[in-house]
Each structure stands twice: as C-alpha cells, then as structure tokens.
Enzyme design. Structure first.
Site, PDB file in Angstrom:
ATOM      1  N   CYS A  20       0.834  -1.210   0.000  1.00 44.61           N
ATOM      2  CA  CYS A  20       0.000   0.000   0.000  1.00 44.61           C
ATOM      3  C   CYS A  20       0.868   1.260   0.000  1.00 44.61           C
ATOM      4  CB  CYS A  20      -0.909  -0.030   1.221  1.00 44.61           C
ATOM      5  SG  CYS A  20      -1.827   1.500   1.460  1.00 44.61           S
ATOM      6  N   CYS A  41       0.563   3.359   3.210  1.00 49.76           N
ATOM      7  CA  CYS A  41       1.301   2.769   4.327  1.00 49.76           C
ATOM      8  C   CYS A  41       2.785   3.123   4.198  1.00 49.76           C
ATOM      9  CB  CYS A  41       1.129   1.257   4.362  1.00 49.76           C
ATOM     10  SG  CYS A  41      -0.449   0.718   5.048  1.00 49.76           S
ATOM     11  N   ASP A  78      -1.127  16.290  -1.391  1.00 50.15           N
ATOM     12  CA  ASP A  78      -1.491  15.429  -2.518  1.00 50.15           C
ATOM     13  C   ASP A  78      -0.520  15.671  -3.678  1.00 50.15           C
ATOM     14  OD1 ASP A  78      -4.440  13.938  -3.370  1.00 50.15           O
ATOM     15  OD2 ASP A  78      -3.048  14.470  -4.978  1.00 50.15           O
ATOM     16  N   ASN A  80     -13.678   9.845  -0.499  1.00 47.85           N
ATOM     17  CA  ASN A  80     -14.206   9.085  -1.624  1.00 47.85           C
ATOM     18  C   ASN A  80     -14.291   7.612  -1.203  1.00 47.85           C
ATOM     19  OD1 ASN A  80     -14.339  11.321  -3.356  1.00 47.85           O
ATOM     20  ND2 ASN A  80     -12.171  11.138  -3.867  1.00 47.85           N
ATOM     21  N   GLY A  99     -15.150   7.392  -6.470  1.00 47.60           N
ATOM     22  CA  GLY A  99     -13.910   8.014  -6.932  1.00 47.60           C
ATOM     23  C   GLY A  99     -12.682   7.629  -6.129  1.00 47.60           C
ATOM     24  N   HIS A 102      -6.594   2.952   0.924  1.00 51.05           N
ATOM     25  CA  HIS A 102      -6.194   3.192   2.321  1.00 51.05           C
ATOM     26  C   HIS A 102      -6.984   4.441   2.705  1.00 51.05           C
ATOM     27  CE1 HIS A 102      -2.824   3.408   5.554  1.00 51.05           C
ATOM     28  NE2 HIS A 102      -3.707   4.359   5.838  1.00 51.05           N
ATOM     29  N   HIS A 161      -8.565   7.761   3.522  1.00 53.32           N
ATOM     30  CA  HIS A 161      -7.967   9.099   3.567  1.00 53.32           C
ATOM     31  C   HIS A 161      -9.036  10.167   3.462  1.00 53.32           C
ATOM     32  CE1 HIS A 161      -7.948   7.541  -0.578  1.00 53.32           C
ATOM     33  NE2 HIS A 161      -8.154   8.784  -0.979  1.00 53.32           N
ATOM     34  N   HIS A 177      -9.561  13.993   2.227  1.00 52.08           N
ATOM     35  CA  HIS A 177      -8.994  15.109   1.467  1.00 52.08           C
ATOM     36  C   HIS A 177      -9.353  16.413   2.184  1.00 52.08           C
ATOM     37  CE1 HIS A 177      -8.373  12.927  -2.506  1.00 52.08           C
ATOM     38  NE2 HIS A 177      -9.267  12.120  -1.949  1.00 52.08           N
TER      39      HIS A 177
HETATM   40  P1  5GP Z   1      -8.829   9.074  -3.986  1.00 47.51           P
HETATM   41  O1  5GP Z   1      -9.099   9.231  -5.444  1.00 47.51           O
HETATM   42  O2  5GP Z   1      -8.524   7.650  -3.616  1.00 47.51           O
HETATM   43  O3  5GP Z   1      -9.872   9.689  -3.098  1.00 47.51           O
HETATM   44  O4  5GP Z   1      -7.544   9.943  -3.683  1.00 47.51           O
HETATM   45  C1  5GP Z   1      -6.250   9.470  -3.831  1.00 47.51           C
HETATM   46  C2  5GP Z   1      -5.353  10.676  -3.892  1.00 47.51           C
HETATM   47  O5  5GP Z   1      -4.030  10.257  -3.632  1.00 47.51           O
HETATM   48  C3  5GP Z   1      -5.337  11.381  -5.248  1.00 47.51           C
HETATM   49  O6  5GP Z   1      -5.748  12.730  -5.081  1.00 47.51           O
HETATM   50  C4  5GP Z   1      -3.891  11.258  -5.704  1.00 47.51           C
HETATM   51  O7  5GP Z   1      -3.441  12.415  -6.365  1.00 47.51           O
HETATM   52  C5  5GP Z   1      -3.153  11.010  -4.414  1.00 47.51           C
HETATM   53  N1  5GP Z   1      -1.959  10.205  -4.538  1.00 47.51           N
HETATM   54  C6  5GP Z   1      -1.852   9.001  -5.176  1.00 47.51           C
HETATM   55  N2  5GP Z   1      -0.613   8.514  -5.050  1.00 47.51           N
HETATM   56  C7  5GP Z   1       0.073   9.421  -4.312  1.00 47.51           C
HETATM   57  C8  5GP Z   1       1.422   9.469  -3.841  1.00 47.51           C
HETATM   58  O8  5GP Z   1       2.247   8.572  -4.082  1.00 47.51           O
HETATM   59  N3  5GP Z   1       1.789  10.560  -3.093  1.00 47.51           N
HETATM   60  C9  5GP Z   1       0.907  11.570  -2.807  1.00 47.51           C
HETATM   61  N4  5GP Z   1       1.358  12.600  -2.073  1.00 47.51           N
HETATM   62  N5  5GP Z   1      -0.380  11.550  -3.241  1.00 47.51           N
HETATM   63  C10 5GP Z   1      -0.782  10.490  -3.980  1.00 47.51           C
HETATM   64 ZN    ZN Z   2      -2.244   1.230   3.649  1.00 53.36          ZN
END
Ligand code: 5GP
Ligand code: ZN
Length: 111
Positions: free
Chosen positions: A3, A6, A29, A84, A90, A95, A97, A99
């Site tokens: 992950c 993680c 992000d 999300n 989305g 994991h 999170h 925003h």
């Molecule tokens: P989700 O779409 O799952 O709600 O949001 C995942 C977020 O994680 C996205 O906004 C994406 O830009 C961000 N993200 C994905 N991989 C990484 C990473 O390796 N580092 C950082 N800082 N953000 C990431």
């Molecule tokens: Zn994780």
C-alpha cells in the site's frame, strides 16, 4: 504490504508531510486539485470507511483534518473535507484518507 499510503506513513516513500501524530499522518497530494490539497490518513491500514470501526480512530482523523485546515490558514475562508468511497465514489487508493481542499471556492454538486 504494497500500500502506497502505508509506505508514506512509514516514510519508506517520501512525501511532503505537514502534520503527524502517533495515529495519523497528513501530507500534500501529489496531484493537487486546489491551492491547498492535503490527505489525512490513519497510520493503521484500513482500506476505506466501509472497513472502519471503533478502533480506527475516526474522531482523531477528522479532528486532525480540521487542525490541518487551521494550520494552512483556510479555516476562516472555508474548506472542504472529502472521503471518496469505492469505485463510483472516486476512490483510487485503498487506504482510508480524508482530502482537505481549500484556497479557492468549491462548487456544488461535486463532479
Ligand atoms: P482518492 O481518489 O482515492 O480519493 O484519492 C487518492 C489521492 O491520492 C489522489 O488525489 C492522488 O493524487 C493522491 N496520490 C496518489 N498517489 C500518491 C502518492 O504517491 N503521493 C501523494 N502525495 N499523493 C498520492
Ligand atoms: Zn495502507
């Protein structure tokens, strides 16, 4: 454990961490959708809100998101917290999170 969040929490993968406690980590992000775009995660892996329970630390997660907004000085202007959930919600990283989005006006309904 493969992950990515993680690995960010354990600092195996570098990120711009803005806030951390024993149980949560907040980092910028990689692909920001607003002038302020920070992700707040529990250190303990939980794939999403559907897997969270009383031991996940949701209260600290949400209070940490508010603390991050305070530190980023977007509290007075207002900001948005987003979780999300699943594919149609989305979610792309499995994991949990939160925003923290701010620094511009948010539209409603979201896309
Ligand atoms: P989700 O779409 O799952 O709600 O949001 C995942 C977020 O994680 C996205 O906004 C994406 O830009 C961000 N993200 C994905 N991989 C990484 C990473 O390796 N580092 C950082 N800082 N953000 C990431
Ligand atoms: Zn994780």
């Amino acid at each position: 454990m493969s992950c990515i969040f993680c690995k960010i929490a354990s600092k195996e993968v570098p990120s711009d961490i803005v806030y951390e406690t024993d149980t949560v980590v907040a980092f910028r992000d990689l692909n920001p959708q607003a002038p302020v775009h920070i992700l707040v995660i529990p250190r303990k892996h939980v794939s999403g809100i559907h897997e969270a329970d009383g031991g996940t630390g949701l209260e600290e997660l949400m209070l940490s998101a508010a603390e991050v907004a305070r530190r980023e000085e977007i509290e007075d202007a207002g900001y948005r917290l987003v979780i999300n959930c699943g594919r149609q919600g989305g979610q792309t990283v499995d994991h949990l999170h939160v925003h923290v989005l701010g620094g511009r006006a948010m539209s409603w309904p979201p896309g």
